[in-house]
Scaffold this motif. Structure first.
Motif, short mmCIF file in Angstrom:
data_model
loop_
_atom_site.label_atom_id
_atom_site.label_comp_id
_atom_site.label_asym_id
_atom_site.label_seq_id
_atom_site.Cartn_x
_atom_site.Cartn_y
_atom_site.Cartn_z
N PHE A 18 0.50 7.17 -1.71
CA PHE A 18 0.86 6.16 -2.71
C PHE A 18 -0.20 5.07 -2.78
O PHE A 18 -0.67 4.69 -3.86
CB PHE A 18 2.23 5.56 -2.36
CG PHE A 18 2.63 4.41 -3.23
CD1 PHE A 18 3.06 4.61 -4.53
CD2 PHE A 18 2.57 3.11 -2.74
CE1 PHE A 18 3.42 3.55 -5.34
CE2 PHE A 18 2.93 2.03 -3.54
CZ PHE A 18 3.36 2.26 -4.83
N ILE A 19 -0.62 4.59 -1.63
CA ILE A 19 -1.60 3.51 -1.58
C ILE A 19 -2.95 3.96 -2.15
O ILE A 19 -3.57 3.24 -2.94
CB ILE A 19 -1.76 2.98 -0.14
CG1 ILE A 19 -0.48 2.30 0.32
CG2 ILE A 19 -2.93 2.02 -0.04
CD1 ILE A 19 -0.43 2.04 1.81
N VAL A 56 -7.36 -5.43 -2.93
CA VAL A 56 -7.41 -5.95 -1.56
C VAL A 56 -6.06 -5.77 -0.87
O VAL A 56 -6.00 -5.38 0.31
CB VAL A 56 -7.84 -7.44 -1.57
CG1 VAL A 56 -7.67 -8.07 -0.19
CG2 VAL A 56 -9.28 -7.57 -2.04
N ALA A 57 -4.96 -6.01 -1.58
CA ALA A 57 -3.63 -5.83 -1.00
C ALA A 57 -3.38 -4.37 -0.63
O ALA A 57 -2.86 -4.08 0.46
CB ALA A 57 -2.55 -6.33 -1.96
N SER A 61 -2.87 -2.95 3.10
CA SER A 61 -1.68 -2.17 3.43
C SER A 61 -2.06 -0.84 4.06
O SER A 61 -1.42 -0.38 5.01
CB SER A 61 -0.86 -1.93 2.16
OG SER A 61 0.27 -1.14 2.44
N LEU A 62 -3.11 -0.22 3.55
CA LEU A 62 -3.60 1.03 4.14
C LEU A 62 -4.02 0.82 5.59
O LEU A 62 -3.73 1.64 6.46
CB LEU A 62 -4.76 1.57 3.31
CG LEU A 62 -5.33 2.91 3.74
CD1 LEU A 62 -4.30 4.02 3.57
CD2 LEU A 62 -6.57 3.23 2.93
N ASN A 63 -4.70 -0.29 5.85
CA ASN A 63 -5.10 -0.60 7.23
C ASN A 63 -3.89 -0.78 8.13
O ASN A 63 -3.87 -0.27 9.25
CB ASN A 63 -5.98 -1.85 7.27
CG ASN A 63 -7.32 -1.63 6.63
OD1 ASN A 63 -7.79 -0.50 6.51
ND2 ASN A 63 -7.95 -2.70 6.19
N VAL A 64 -2.89 -1.51 7.67
CA VAL A 64 -1.69 -1.72 8.48
C VAL A 64 -0.98 -0.38 8.71
O VAL A 64 -0.46 -0.13 9.81
CB VAL A 64 -0.74 -2.75 7.82
CG1 VAL A 64 0.58 -2.85 8.59
CG2 VAL A 64 -1.40 -4.12 7.75
N GLN A 65 -0.97 0.49 7.70
CA GLN A 65 -0.34 1.80 7.86
C GLN A 65 -0.99 2.61 8.98
O GLN A 65 -0.34 3.39 9.65
CB GLN A 65 -0.42 2.61 6.56
CG GLN A 65 0.49 2.16 5.47
CD GLN A 65 1.95 2.42 5.77
OE1 GLN A 65 2.32 3.28 6.55
NE2 GLN A 65 2.81 1.64 5.14
N LEU A 80 2.57 -5.95 1.51
CA LEU A 80 1.25 -5.86 0.89
C LEU A 80 1.24 -4.90 -0.30
O LEU A 80 0.59 -5.15 -1.31
CB LEU A 80 0.20 -5.45 1.93
CG LEU A 80 -0.14 -6.52 2.96
CD1 LEU A 80 -0.91 -5.92 4.12
CD2 LEU A 80 -0.92 -7.65 2.30
N GLN A 81 1.99 -3.81 -0.19
CA GLN A 81 2.12 -2.90 -1.33
C GLN A 81 2.78 -3.59 -2.51
O GLN A 81 2.37 -3.42 -3.66
CB GLN A 81 2.93 -1.66 -0.95
CG GLN A 81 2.22 -0.69 -0.06
CD GLN A 81 3.10 0.47 0.34
OE1 GLN A 81 4.05 0.82 -0.36
NE2 GLN A 81 2.81 1.05 1.48
N GLU A 82 3.81 -4.39 -2.22
CA GLU A 82 4.50 -5.13 -3.28
C GLU A 82 3.56 -6.12 -3.95
O GLU A 82 3.59 -6.29 -5.17
CB GLU A 82 5.73 -5.85 -2.72
CG GLU A 82 6.88 -4.93 -2.39
CD GLU A 82 7.50 -4.31 -3.62
OE1 GLU A 82 7.83 -5.04 -4.57
OE2 GLU A 82 7.64 -3.08 -3.64
N VAL A 83 2.73 -6.78 -3.17
CA VAL A 83 1.74 -7.71 -3.73
C VAL A 83 0.78 -6.94 -4.64
O VAL A 83 0.44 -7.40 -5.73
CB VAL A 83 0.96 -8.44 -2.61
CG1 VAL A 83 -0.25 -9.17 -3.16
CG2 VAL A 83 1.88 -9.41 -1.89
#
Length: 146
Positions: A18-19, A56-57, A61-65, A80-83
């Motif tokens: 998704f990201i 950037v968001a 988010s990918l990094n946090v995942q 972050l995905q919502e942002v």
């Protein structure tokens, strides 16, 4: 929020797919709007900013995942995905108001874009809230029974 989520429940591949799709779209939009802004008389700074924030968001988010372990990490990645998605919607709204469309068309598009994001956001928030409150009650009951 510090509970470790089992690996099977983390669904990293689903989130990454998704990201990646929306991050690619955001990157392409930033590049396209920057080139278009340079070649036209219309200022596209605001929509370009929103798609930049979106990219950037999504990448954050990918990094946090990649290292999420606890529910807190999952909430941060989801936030972050919502942002990112909200920023894409705001870019669309900014583009509508930059273009020479009629006022009714601009406001109808803005309400539709924002309303779609807001409805989804509220549904997700309520589902998360329901899950976490049930989880908290279960944790309290398990703690009292010991």
């Amino acid at each position: 929020m510090n509970e470790v989520v089992p690996e099977a429940a983390q669904e990293r591949d689903v989130h990454r797919t998704f990201i990646f799709s929306l991050a690619g779209f955001s990157f392409t939009a930033v590049a396209g709007l920057a080139v278009l802004d340079a070649n036209t008389r219309v200022s596209l700074k605001v929509p370009t900013w929103y798609v930049f924030v979106s990219f950037v968001a999504f990448m954050s988010s990918l990094n946090v995942q990649s290292y999420k372990v606890t529910r807190r990490h999952n909430q941060i990645a989801t936030g972050l995905q919502e942002v990112g998605v909200l920023s894409l919607m705001l870019a669309l709204i900014a583009l509508l108001f930059t273009a020479n469309f009629g006022t009714l068309y601009q406001w109808a598009g803005a309400v539709l874009a924002w309303g779609a994001w807001f409805t989804d956001h509220i549904i997700r928030w309520r589902l998360d809230n329901r899950f976490l409150s049930e989880f908290f009650k279960k944790s309290q009951n398990d703690g009292q029974s010991n």
